[in-house]
Design a protein around this motif. Structure first.
Motif, PDB file in Angstrom:
ATOM      1  N   MET A   1     -28.914  27.250  14.807  1.00 31.90           N
ATOM      2  CA  MET A   1     -27.442  27.431  14.172  1.00 31.90           C
ATOM      3  C   MET A   1     -27.345  25.312  13.730  1.00 31.90           C
ATOM      4  O   MET A   1     -27.584  24.828  15.179  1.00 31.90           O
ATOM      5  CB  MET A   1     -26.468  27.449  14.670  1.00 31.90           C
ATOM      6  N   THR A   2     -26.717  25.064  12.796  1.00 34.08           N
ATOM      7  CA  THR A   2     -27.007  24.032  12.658  1.00 34.08           C
ATOM      8  C   THR A   2     -24.993  23.035  12.937  1.00 34.08           C
ATOM      9  O   THR A   2     -24.566  23.973  12.825  1.00 34.08           O
ATOM     10  CB  THR A   2     -27.657  23.288  11.043  1.00 34.08           C
ATOM     11  N   ASP A   3     -25.526  21.974  13.187  1.00 35.35           N
ATOM     12  CA  ASP A   3     -23.906  22.087  13.330  1.00 35.35           C
ATOM     13  C   ASP A   3     -23.317  21.372  12.432  1.00 35.35           C
ATOM     14  O   ASP A   3     -23.468  20.428  11.471  1.00 35.35           O
ATOM     15  CB  ASP A   3     -23.702  20.989  14.815  1.00 35.35           C
ATOM     16  N   LEU A   4     -22.144  21.603  12.039  1.00 38.92           N
ATOM     17  CA  LEU A   4     -21.236  21.162  10.780  1.00 38.92           C
ATOM     18  C   LEU A   4     -19.912  19.313  11.419  1.00 38.92           C
ATOM     19  O   LEU A   4     -19.863  19.323  11.881  1.00 38.92           O
ATOM     20  CB  LEU A   4     -20.175  22.346  11.101  1.00 38.92           C
ATOM     21  N   LYS A   5     -21.017  18.592   9.843  1.00 43.72           N
ATOM     22  CA  LYS A   5     -20.090  17.463   9.763  1.00 43.72           C
ATOM     23  C   LYS A   5     -19.443  17.433   9.024  1.00 43.72           C
ATOM     24  O   LYS A   5     -20.610  17.610   7.797  1.00 43.72           O
ATOM     25  CB  LYS A   5     -21.122  16.517  10.431  1.00 43.72           C
ATOM     26  N   LEU A   6     -18.517  17.202   8.671  1.00 40.94           N
ATOM     27  CA  LEU A   6     -17.873  17.143   7.158  1.00 40.94           C
ATOM     28  C   LEU A   6     -16.738  15.864   7.386  1.00 40.94           C
ATOM     29  O   LEU A   6     -15.973  15.639   8.496  1.00 40.94           O
ATOM     30  CB  LEU A   6     -16.977  17.982   6.859  1.00 40.94           C
ATOM     31  N   ILE A   7     -16.599  15.281   6.434  1.00 35.20           N
ATOM     32  CA  ILE A   7     -15.043  13.793   6.180  1.00 35.20           C
ATOM     33  C   ILE A   7     -14.430  14.361   4.931  1.00 35.20           C
ATOM     34  O   ILE A   7     -15.110  14.986   4.073  1.00 35.20           O
ATOM     35  CB  ILE A   7     -15.603  13.239   5.905  1.00 35.20           C
ATOM     36  N   ALA A   8     -13.519  14.308   4.787  1.00 35.08           N
ATOM     37  CA  ALA A   8     -12.099  14.893   3.747  1.00 35.08           C
ATOM     38  C   ALA A   8     -11.459  13.423   3.233  1.00 35.08           C
ATOM     39  O   ALA A   8     -11.053  12.199   4.361  1.00 35.08           O
ATOM     40  CB  ALA A   8     -11.034  15.696   4.342  1.00 35.08           C
ATOM     41  N   LEU A   9     -12.156  13.239   1.750  1.00 32.21           N
ATOM     42  CA  LEU A   9     -11.235  11.478   2.008  1.00 32.21           C
ATOM     43  C   LEU A   9      -9.555  11.756   0.559  1.00 32.21           C
ATOM     44  O   LEU A   9      -9.252  11.265   0.142  1.00 32.21           O
ATOM     45  CB  LEU A   9     -12.033  10.491   0.958  1.00 32.21           C
ATOM     46  N   LEU A 125     -14.242  16.766  10.685  1.00 29.16           N
ATOM     47  CA  LEU A 125     -14.607  17.576  11.297  1.00 29.16           C
ATOM     48  C   LEU A 125     -16.187  17.827  11.801  1.00 29.16           C
ATOM     49  O   LEU A 125     -16.688  16.840  10.977  1.00 29.16           O
ATOM     50  CB  LEU A 125     -14.316  18.830  10.520  1.00 29.16           C
ATOM     51  N   ALA A 126     -16.152  17.912  13.265  1.00 29.21           N
ATOM     52  CA  ALA A 126     -17.909  17.458  13.743  1.00 29.21           C
ATOM     53  C   ALA A 126     -17.962  18.923  14.720  1.00 29.21           C
ATOM     54  O   ALA A 126     -16.932  18.893  15.966  1.00 29.21           O
ATOM     55  CB  ALA A 126     -18.131  15.781  14.239  1.00 29.21           C
ATOM     56  N   ASP A 127     -18.616  20.068  14.767  1.00 30.03           N
ATOM     57  CA  ASP A 127     -19.631  20.450  15.189  1.00 30.03           C
ATOM     58  C   ASP A 127     -19.671  19.916  17.270  1.00 30.03           C
ATOM     59  O   ASP A 127     -21.066  18.769  16.567  1.00 30.03           O
ATOM     60  CB  ASP A 127     -20.277  21.508  15.405  1.00 30.03           C
ATOM     61  N   LEU A 128     -19.468  20.221  18.018  1.00 28.80           N
ATOM     62  CA  LEU A 128     -20.259  19.555  19.851  1.00 28.80           C
ATOM     63  C   LEU A 128     -20.758  20.330  20.371  1.00 28.80           C
ATOM     64  O   LEU A 128     -21.496  19.581  20.781  1.00 28.80           O
ATOM     65  CB  LEU A 128     -18.641  19.720  20.395  1.00 28.80           C
ATOM     66  N   GLY A 129     -21.619  21.350  19.562  1.00 26.80           N
ATOM     67  CA  GLY A 129     -23.072  21.324  19.822  1.00 26.80           C
ATOM     68  C   GLY A 129     -22.452  22.742  20.587  1.00 26.80           C
ATOM     69  O   GLY A 129     -23.574  24.117  20.647  1.00 26.80           O
ATOM     70  N   ALA A 130     -21.322  23.402  21.028  1.00 25.18           N
ATOM     71  CA  ALA A 130     -21.391  24.831  21.831  1.00 25.18           C
ATOM     72  C   ALA A 130     -21.308  25.760  21.208  1.00 25.18           C
ATOM     73  O   ALA A 130     -20.304  25.676  20.274  1.00 25.18           O
ATOM     74  CB  ALA A 130     -19.935  24.551  23.011  1.00 25.18           C
ATOM     75  N   ALA A 131     -21.630  26.870  21.256  1.00 29.53           N
ATOM     76  CA  ALA A 131     -21.479  28.303  20.167  1.00 29.53           C
ATOM     77  C   ALA A 131     -21.204  29.457  21.633  1.00 29.53           C
ATOM     78  O   ALA A 131     -22.356  29.388  22.377  1.00 29.53           O
ATOM     79  CB  ALA A 131     -22.345  28.347  19.085  1.00 29.53           C
ATOM     80  N   TRP A 132     -20.737  29.756  20.828  1.00 28.94           N
ATOM     81  CA  TRP A 132     -21.312  31.942  21.987  1.00 28.94           C
ATOM     82  C   TRP A 132     -20.076  32.660  21.305  1.00 28.94           C
ATOM     83  O   TRP A 132     -20.467  32.373  19.716  1.00 28.94           O
ATOM     84  CB  TRP A 132     -20.031  31.346  22.910  1.00 28.94           C
TER      85      TRP A 132
END
Length: 143
Positions: A1-9, A125-132
């Motif tokens: 799974m890819t971690d999500l990283k987004l920015i809103a301007l 917004l950034a995922d920090l790696g942990a997923a379950w």
């Protein structure tokens, strides 16, 4: 799974972040306003709608969201200092007051809100790696 990283301007970017954090579970102790830094930040367990399978319960991911340019934060409908408090994020919206300034509103299930007065829109917004595996798939009433 890819971690999500987004920015809103802008508002369109903010709508995309809002869609990705819909149904996130947040402990009230994991959100706060750093007045000196003009930043509001929170940690969440977001439901990963992009990875959701129709028959499964889905996946939750640990994620961080922060807003820059924040001049004031106001809470309503819940106690932000409750150490065991938990809220469910439904949506994030923006209302312009004096462009580019405005109000970012985090709306929670049960009617709670956080209203952030901002000089401009900047959210990350950034995922920090942990997923379950999620214990349940979020559902919404159509009423």
């Amino acid at each position: 799974m890819t971690d999500l990283k987004l920015i809103a301007l802008d508002t369109e970017d903010l709508e995309i972040i809002s869609a990705h954090v819909q149904d996130a579970i947040i402990r009230t102790a994991d959100m706060g306003y750093a007045k000196a830094d003009k930043r509001f930040a929170l940690l969440m367990n977001r439901f990963d709608w992009a990875a959701d399978k129709p028959r499964g319960k889905g996946v939750r991911k640990r994620a961080a969201l922060h807003f820059s340019g924040v001049t004031h934060a106001a809470f309503a409908g819940f106690d932000p200092s409750a150490p065991e408090g938990v809220v469910e994020l439904l949506a994030i919206g923006f209302v312009t007051t004096d462009a580019p300034s405005g109000i970012i509103e985090l709306r929670f299930a049960g009617g709670g809100t956080v209203r952030l007065s901002v000089d401009y829109i900047e959210a990350r917004l950034a995922d920090l790696g942990a997923a379950w595996a999620a214990s349940a798939r979020p559902t919404h009433s159509l009423d």
